[in-house]
Design a protein around this motif. Structure first.
Motif, PDB file in Angstrom:
ATOM      1  N   GLU A 432      -8.139  33.786  20.356  1.00 15.90           N
ATOM      2  CA  GLU A 432      -8.707  32.980  21.434  1.00 15.90           C
ATOM      3  C   GLU A 432      -8.874  33.753  22.739  1.00 15.90           C
ATOM      4  OE1 GLU A 432      -4.578  30.937  23.091  1.00 15.90           O
ATOM      5  OE2 GLU A 432      -6.200  29.707  22.313  1.00 15.90           O
ATOM      6  N   PRO A 442     -16.421  28.174  22.732  1.00 16.39           N
ATOM      7  CA  PRO A 442     -15.098  27.870  22.176  1.00 16.39           C
ATOM      8  C   PRO A 442     -15.169  26.935  20.970  1.00 16.39           C
ATOM      9  CG  PRO A 442     -15.014  27.805  24.562  1.00 16.39           C
ATOM     10  CD  PRO A 442     -16.462  27.975  24.194  1.00 16.39           C
ATOM     11  N   ARG A 446     -13.675  27.779  17.260  1.00 16.78           N
ATOM     12  CA  ARG A 446     -12.697  26.922  16.564  1.00 16.78           C
ATOM     13  C   ARG A 446     -13.211  26.511  15.180  1.00 16.78           C
ATOM     14  NH1 ARG A 446     -11.881  24.893  21.894  1.00 16.78           N
ATOM     15  NH2 ARG A 446     -13.425  23.251  21.547  1.00 16.78           N
TER      16      ARG A 446
END
Length: 454
Positions: A432, A442, A446
């Motif tokens: 991350e 993001p 994910r």
């Protein structure tokens, strides 16, 4: 005692100055970045204790090191006494006088209008030459943002912590590191403080990863404000939008513009002038002066100015300005000198000192990085494009190998296996804190992570 010992001791004392409530040995190691083992560092700290320069409280795991009161006084006055010009000292005297004795002032249009890019200069030729020497990274002829990407993980922590600290954020450096690297929110800290730091992380990634696309224009500044103010403003619609309401400045007699049309006019003029400035350091300091002075946003103006000052530095692959060790009070007084007097000398002295500290910090880090892999440098765009596609499309593992084989066909035969190896290594090391270099969202990252877990 050798010169090197003196240098180490000075660094330890300067480090402890940043911890008013004392520091653990882990915090000292993280903040100073000294390449000493724990036992050697403990001996050095014990020598300083015996010399009366520091004291300790607690025992074993609770042991904390503190500057003595005498040493705190000497260190806190060293910066202004030794490095402030006569003009800065005069400004400091004026802005430190009781607020009721200072004459109220409003926004002075001519302060900005009279500045002529590449003719007017806030920084002298000798100052620019010194800054250029300090900021040289041996990456000057490479694509914009190359150097900042190399040190991104370190920059995320340093700049997020220091810029947040200048806003009164009480996260420690170690807390900041844990929050950025693993999402761990510190105990007994407010949600607002965590949000501020995470916003800095997003904003830094934005200016680093898009270094060749952004600039001093509306798109960049409005989106930079949006990232830094996310979830922090009473009115969510004000994030990324120019100010429509009047604002005041705490502990100052300065009143910024209140008419939205004038704010927009001066904002555009400021960007136009900034974009014309050729020298990256003059450009960086200009924006540090005029964004806070105009106060174009409801809040978060100083944070925008600090990150925006790095845009020109990143574009030219110069060492970044991460505001390491900058005293909050002196920085604020420098801004008040701009607000109330339209005088830049005090803020300039802070800027010059801050850049010297930052450049020295990254010089040490740069030496530890070694030379970049020529293969990765040669195929930088291809590697980035391949990995971005794999992540953005959440490509399942079974599909990756044939995809890589197909992508490698366009390379000379001798380089094909190496390309596949590099991409696979990068995919295995993604987390991350580093996926932003491939310019994926993001949510995309994910989704890709979830796909790769199975």
């Amino acid at each position: 005692m050798t010169q090197n010992s003196h240098t180490t001791n000075d660094l330890l004392l300067n480090t402890l100055e940043q911890f008013p409530n004392g520091a653990s040995i882990e915090e000292i190691i993280a903040r100073s970045r000294l390449k000493l083992n724990t036992r050697t560092l403990q001996r050095r700290l014990n020598d300083l204790r015996i010399s009366g320069l520091i004291t300790t409280t607690g025992k074993t795991r609770g042991l904390r090191y503190h500057l003595t009161n005498k040493n705190k006084l000497e260190n806190s006055t060293n910066f202004p006494d030794a490095l402030l010009s006569d003009a800065s000292q005069k400004i400091l005297t004026i802005v430190q006088s009781p607020i009721q004795k200072r004459r109220p002032v409003g926004y002075n249009r001519s302060f900005l209008e009279n500045y002529q890019p590449n003719i007017s200069n806030y920084l002298s030729l000798s100052e620019l030459e010194k800054l250029a020497a300090l900021g040289n990274t041996a990456r000057l002829n490479e694509p914009a943002g190359t150097y900042a990407k190399e040190i991104l993980n370190r920059l995320l922590i340093d700049l997020s912590w220091n810029s947040s600290r200048l806003e009164g954020n009480t996260y420690s450096l170690l807390d900041t590191e844990r929050l950025i690297s693993s999402g761990h929110v510190a105990d007994n800290k407010s949600a607002k403080e965590a949000q501020m730091i995470l916003n800095h992380k997003d904003a830094i990634e934005f200016i680093v990863q898009l270094a060749d696309e952004i600039g001093f224009n509306r798109y960049t500044l409005l989106n930079l404000h949006s990232l830094l103010s996310n979830n922090l403003l009473p009115n969510p619609a004000a994030s990324g939008r120019l100010r429509h309401i009047p604002v005041g400045i705490q502990n100052s007699v300065y009143t910024p513009l209140a008419v939205p049309q004038l704010i927009e006019e001066m904002f555009d003029l400021m960007l136009d002038k900034a974009s014309q400035i050729k020298n990256p350091f003059e450009q960086a300091f200009f924006i540090m002066v005029h964004i806070p002075y105009l106060q174009p946003f409801d809040d978060v103006n100083k944070r925008v100015s600090r990150l925006a000052s790095n845009i020109s530095l990143n574009k030219h692959n110069l060492a970044p300005l991460s505001f390491i060790d900058v005293p909050n009070e002196l920085y604020t007084k420098g801004l008040i000198g701009v607000y109330e007097l339209n005088r830049i000398e005090l803020l300039k002295d802070v800027f010059l000192w801050a850049y010297e500290r930052s450049a020295a910090q990254y010089s040490v880090l740069r030496q530890s990085l070694g030379e970049p892999d020529p293969f990765r440098l040669k195929y930088r765009d291809q590697i980035r494009s391949i990995i971005r596609k794999i992540i953005s499309e959440a490509m399942p593992r079974p599909q990756v190998e044939p995809f890589l084989q197909d992508q490698a066909k366009g390379l000379p035969e001798v380089d094909r296996d190496r390309l596949i190896e590099v991409v696979e290594t990068e995919l295995l090391s993604l987390h991350e804190g580093n996926f932003a270099r491939y310019m994926v969202r993001p949510s995309e990252f994910r989704k890709w992570q979830d796909e790769w877990r199975y």
